[in-house]
Design an enzyme around this catalytic site. Structure first.
Site, PDB file in Angstrom:
ATOM      1  N   GLY A 189       6.976   2.755   2.014  1.00 13.56           N
ATOM      2  CA  GLY A 189       8.419   2.852   1.827  1.00 13.56           C
ATOM      3  C   GLY A 189       8.946   2.161   0.581  1.00 13.56           C
ATOM      4  N   LYS A 190       8.109   1.976  -0.430  1.00 10.99           N
ATOM      5  CA  LYS A 190       8.574   1.304  -1.643  1.00 10.99           C
ATOM      6  C   LYS A 190       9.584   2.168  -2.388  1.00 10.99           C
ATOM      7  CE  LYS A 190       4.350   0.820  -3.141  1.00 10.99           C
ATOM      8  NZ  LYS A 190       3.654   1.375  -1.972  1.00 10.99           N
ATOM      9  N   HIS A 244     -14.149  -9.797  18.018  1.00  7.29           N
ATOM     10  CA  HIS A 244     -14.687 -10.291  16.753  1.00  7.29           C
ATOM     11  C   HIS A 244     -13.635 -11.146  16.028  1.00  7.29           C
ATOM     12  CE1 HIS A 244     -17.177  -9.702  13.001  1.00  7.29           C
ATOM     13  NE2 HIS A 244     -16.009 -10.026  12.466  1.00  7.29           N
ATOM     14  N   GLU A 245     -12.423 -10.612  15.926  1.00  8.90           N
ATOM     15  CA  GLU A 245     -11.383 -11.349  15.195  1.00  8.90           C
ATOM     16  C   GLU A 245     -10.994 -12.634  15.920  1.00  8.90           C
ATOM     17  OE1 GLU A 245     -10.756 -10.744  12.186  1.00  8.90           O
ATOM     18  OE2 GLU A 245     -11.870  -8.865  12.245  1.00  8.90           O
ATOM     19  N   PRO A 267       0.820  -1.211   0.000  1.00  5.63           N
ATOM     20  CA  PRO A 267       0.000   0.000   0.000  1.00  5.63           C
ATOM     21  C   PRO A 267       0.858   1.267   0.000  1.00  5.63           C
ATOM     22  CG  PRO A 267      -0.119  -1.124   2.123  1.00  5.63           C
ATOM     23  CD  PRO A 267       0.674  -1.991   1.221  1.00  5.63           C
ATOM     24  N   PRO A 268       0.245   2.394  -0.316  1.00  6.76           N
ATOM     25  CA  PRO A 268       0.993   3.631  -0.406  1.00  6.76           C
ATOM     26  C   PRO A 268       1.629   4.034   0.925  1.00  6.76           C
ATOM     27  CG  PRO A 268      -1.327   3.990  -0.967  1.00  6.76           C
ATOM     28  CD  PRO A 268      -1.179   2.567  -0.604  1.00  6.76           C
ATOM     29  N   GLY A 269       2.779   4.641   0.845  1.00  7.95           N
ATOM     30  CA  GLY A 269       3.411   5.196   2.044  1.00  7.95           C
ATOM     31  C   GLY A 269       4.168   4.200   2.880  1.00  7.95           C
TER      32      GLY A 269
HETATM   33  P1  ADP Z   1       5.639   4.469  -1.152  1.00  7.35           P
HETATM   34  O1  ADP Z   1       6.573   4.636  -2.298  1.00  7.35           O
HETATM   35  O2  ADP Z   1       5.529   3.063  -0.682  1.00  7.35           O
HETATM   36  O3  ADP Z   1       4.310   5.072  -1.356  1.00  7.35           O
HETATM   37  P2  ADP Z   1       7.533   6.162   0.085  1.00  7.35           P
HETATM   38  O4  ADP Z   1       8.764   5.361  -0.055  1.00  7.35           O
HETATM   39  O5  ADP Z   1       7.348   7.264  -0.876  1.00  7.35           O
HETATM   40  O6  ADP Z   1       6.257   5.241   0.097  1.00  7.35           O
HETATM   41  O7  ADP Z   1       7.487   6.716   1.569  1.00  7.35           O
HETATM   42  C1  ADP Z   1       7.243   8.063   1.846  1.00  7.35           C
HETATM   43  C2  ADP Z   1       8.051   8.506   3.033  1.00  7.35           C
HETATM   44  O8  ADP Z   1       7.626   7.829   4.219  1.00  7.35           O
HETATM   45  C3  ADP Z   1       9.516   8.178   2.926  1.00  7.35           C
HETATM   46  O9  ADP Z   1      10.185   9.181   2.253  1.00  7.35           O
HETATM   47  C4  ADP Z   1       9.944   8.080   4.378  1.00  7.35           C
HETATM   48  O10 ADP Z   1      10.201   9.340   4.908  1.00  7.35           O
HETATM   49  C5  ADP Z   1       8.723   7.522   5.046  1.00  7.35           C
HETATM   50  N1  ADP Z   1       8.810   6.063   5.184  1.00  7.35           N
HETATM   51  C6  ADP Z   1       7.974   5.165   4.631  1.00  7.35           C
HETATM   52  N2  ADP Z   1       8.322   3.914   4.969  1.00  7.35           N
HETATM   53  C7  ADP Z   1       9.415   4.018   5.742  1.00  7.35           C
HETATM   54  C8  ADP Z   1      10.256   3.060   6.412  1.00  7.35           C
HETATM   55  N3  ADP Z   1      10.022   1.741   6.321  1.00  7.35           N
HETATM   56  N4  ADP Z   1      11.296   3.533   7.120  1.00  7.35           N
HETATM   57  C9  ADP Z   1      11.540   4.841   7.207  1.00  7.35           C
HETATM   58  N5  ADP Z   1      10.792   5.781   6.600  1.00  7.35           N
HETATM   59  C10 ADP Z   1       9.730   5.400   5.889  1.00  7.35           C
HETATM   60 ZN    ZN Z   2     -15.495 -10.747  10.634  1.00  6.34          ZN
END
Ligand code: ADP
Ligand code: ZN
Ligand code: MG
Length: 624
Positions: A214-215, A430-431, A210-212
């Site tokens: 750290g991909k 529930h879970e 999912p978004p955010g």
């Molecule tokens: P995605 O590409 O999965 O949507 P991002 O890599 O762009 O997510 O993450 C956005 C920001 O969130 C990163 O620049 C970092 O600051 C923070 N972040 C996300 N995941 C991590 C992690 N596992 N460790 C440290 N910082 C993270």
């Molecule tokens: Zn259920």
């Protein structure tokens, strides 16, 4: 560095408003300049109005020049060379009368009308401004259409960073993904190691999550660790209005990447181009398919060990074209999921490094309070807290800033994560209800994990490990599934009472109904006997003929309902029984789940059996 979007131009209304603003300034300057509005006067002496009237009567005046606009009169006296100036009133009927009476030479000489001239000037400026503005619009339009025709040498829309400056130390909490990708780093750094033994290096790695989570960060860290340039582009950048633009961008991208090998190419949101071809109602999207084809061609085009690794990111691996996932393309998938409690603490540590935080603030506690937060949310949380701190002129981030920041981040997030402890407890029951019923009832797939981390619409989830040989399914298995699915609602009812059951079980109930209906109408697993009363009839989109539904009478319909009801009620009874008989284990499991948010399947089973054994021992001890 090549820019992603070229220079950002401000929108056109900004130009126009600038022109308008400068016109206003010009206008103000002109109107405000007194020199322009005042007629130049060469008169040397002045005389009050009433004295002028007197002098006319006494016959000393020989000539009067009237300036109605300037409200002045220039008067010539007998035997005098110099003109005398007289300020007039707004209307001067008595002056005219006395002039006429005295028969004096009289002339009207109005001063030039400056305001009219100014008006004309302003209008001219306006017109000029408009012409300029129009010119700019036209120039823009021309340059845009110019771009449209020059897509052959399309503007590069990818970013290149020679060094990302990000290392694995900046990525926390996704250790498994890091381990899997460490190998990619080694390959980019020392390809000989692999080629010497004839190993084929993966060309592409797909980061799924999912978004955010750290991909992008992870991909940058790989490039940083390996010390290679980082090329990045978003899938949505490829999809353009004009057919062929996306494909040419892909060509450009790979051309540049090859020139700079070894490199890492990162394609974000690959699902924007990589969707299954030919899918979707209303025909395919030519442009997208061409782009995807080009991407596939490029990936096949370079040799296994050309020193280019492609990392793509998506949160919808299910929609990707199967061609992308074939060996030699993105044949490796690495999951990057929402961080659990421990991972959140580590991520917080990373982002706390460069911030001043008061010693009483515990990152552990913050991690506890933030289930469902992604890495980006956590980074954002600490940043918001730092902003609050600066605004309040404090030295270091204190708990109150953290609290406010959590509120702000949650309010801005999709779905409400479980911070409220009463809800959290209910969802935990529930879970655990699902998990315990499906563990204790025979013939059910084993629980893989139970989690309170919200995901999409679900506030909590219980996962199962499906049987490896997905062969045939027995009636007992389906019954067990139905009971397991009903375990959630059963726990709600047994523990909190009939009036406290929630709408959170609606998905569960849909699944239950579908399974029960199948048993009765298609699988011949009820007292109605081995008769198929319905077909697979809900697959309109696969092109199946959905009119071949077997018709049945109303009477049969009622009997189907009855049979379904019987199955579901039986299962619900079993589920409730299991919940009631295991109340104390459930209470214990709920506490554990609330504590750690995730219980892995093995741990779950261990906890259950240990606890039950303990109970049995106590029971026999008490008896003996
Ligand atoms: P995605 O590409 O999965 O949507 P991002 O890599 O762009 O997510 O993450 C956005 C920001 O969130 C990163 O620049 C970092 O600051 C923070 N972040 C996300 N995941 C991590 C992690 N596992 N460790 C440290 N910082 C993270
Ligand atoms: Zn259920
Ligand atoms: Mg990203």
């Amino acid at each position: 560095m090549i820019n992603k979007r070229g220079k950002k131009r401000p929108p056109i209304w900004q130009h126009l408003s600038k022109v308008a603003a400068s016109l206003l300034v010009v206008q103000a300057v002109i109107l405000g300049t007194p020199a322009l509005t005042k007629p130049q006067e060469e008169a040397e002496s002045t005389l009050p109005y009433n004295q002028l009237l007197e002098k006319i009567e006494t016959g000393e005046v020989t000539r009067v020049e009237l300036d109605r606009r300037g409200k002045k009169a220039k008067v010539t006296f007998q035997g005098q060379e110099n003109l005398v100036e007289v300020d007039l009133l707004d209307r001067n009927p008595e002056l005219i009368e006395s002039i006429n009476a005295a028969n004096i030479e009289f002339e009207i000489k109005d001063s030039p009308d400056n305001s009219a001239a100014i008006g004309i000037g302003i209008n001219l400026l306006l017109v000029l401004g408009l012409i300029l503005g129009l010119g700019m619009i036209i120039r823009r339009a021309v340059s845009v259409s110019g771009q449209a025709f020059s897509f052959g040498k399309s503007k590069a829309r990818f970013e290149m960073e020679a060094t990302t400056g990000i290392t694995f130390q900046d990525v926390a909490g996704i250790e498994e993904a890091k381990e899997e990708l460490a190998e990619v780093v080694t390959f980019l750094k020392e390809p000989e190691k692999f080629t010497a033994i004839g190993a084929r290096i993966p060309k592409g790695v797909l980061l799924v999550g999912p978004p955010g989570t750290g991909k992008t960060l992870l991909a940058k860290a790989i490039a940083g660790e390996a010390g290679v340039p980082f090329f990045s582009v978003s899938g949505s950048e490829f999809v353009e209005m004009f057919v062929g633009v996306g494909a040419s961008r892909v060509r450009d991208l790979f051309h540049k990447a090859k020139e700079n090998a070894p490199t890492l190419v990162f394609i974000d949101e690959i699902d924007a181009v990589g969707r299954q071809r030919g899918a979707g109602i209303g025909g395919g999207n030519d442009e997208r398919e061409q782009t995807l084809n080009q991407l596939l061609t490029e990936m096949d085009g370079f040799k296994d060990n050309a020193g280019i690794i492609i990392i793509a990111a998506t949160n919808r691996p299910d929609v990707l074209d199967s061609a992308l996932l074939r060996p030699g393309r993105f044949d490796r998938q690495v999951m990057v999921d929402y961080p659990d409690y421990q991972a959140r603490e580590k991520i917080l540590e990373v982002h706390a490094r460069n911030k001043k935080i008061a010693p009483e603030v515990s990152l552990k506690k913050i991690a506890r309070r933030t289930p469902g937060f992604s890495g980006a949310d956590l980074a954002n949380l600490l940043n918001e807290a730092a902003i609050f701190t600066a605004r309040r002129r404090k030295e270091a981030i204190t708990i109150s800033e953290v609290n406010d920041a959590i509120d702000r981040v949650i309010a801005g997030m999709e779905g409400t994560p479980l911070v409220d402890s009463k809800n959290k407890r209910l969802i935990a029951y529930h879970e655990i209800g699902h998990a315990i019923v499906s563990t204790l009832i025979p013939h059910h797939d084993p629980v893989e994990k139970v989690t309170l981390i919200p995901r999409g619409q679900a506030l909590g989830l219980t996962w199962y490990t499906p049987n490896e040989e997905m062969g045939l399914t027995t009636r007992a298995q389906i019954i067990a599934q139905i009971a397991g699915i009903l375990g959630g609602r059963a726990a709600e009812e047994v523990i909190f009472g009939w009036s406290e059951v929630t709408d959170g079980a609606s998905d569960d109930l849909e699944k239950v109904t579908e399974r029960a209906r199948n048993m009765v109408t298609r699988l011949g697993m009820s007292a109605l006997g081995p008769i198929a009363l319905e077909n697979m009839n809900n697959q309109v989109f696969l092109g199946n003929d959905w009119t071949n539904r077997v018709e049945y009478s109303e009477e049969i319909g009622a009997r189907i309902d009855n049979q379904m009801r019987k199955i579901v009620f039986d299962c619900y009874g079993q589920a409730k029984k299991i919940i009631r008989e295991n109340r104390s284990v459930i209470d214990m499991l709920v506490d554990v789940l609330i504590q750690q948010e995730v219980i892995e399947g093995d741990d779950f089973r261990k906890l259950v059996s240990e606890y039950t054994e303990l109970q049995e021992e106590r029971f026999t001890l008490a008896k003996g």
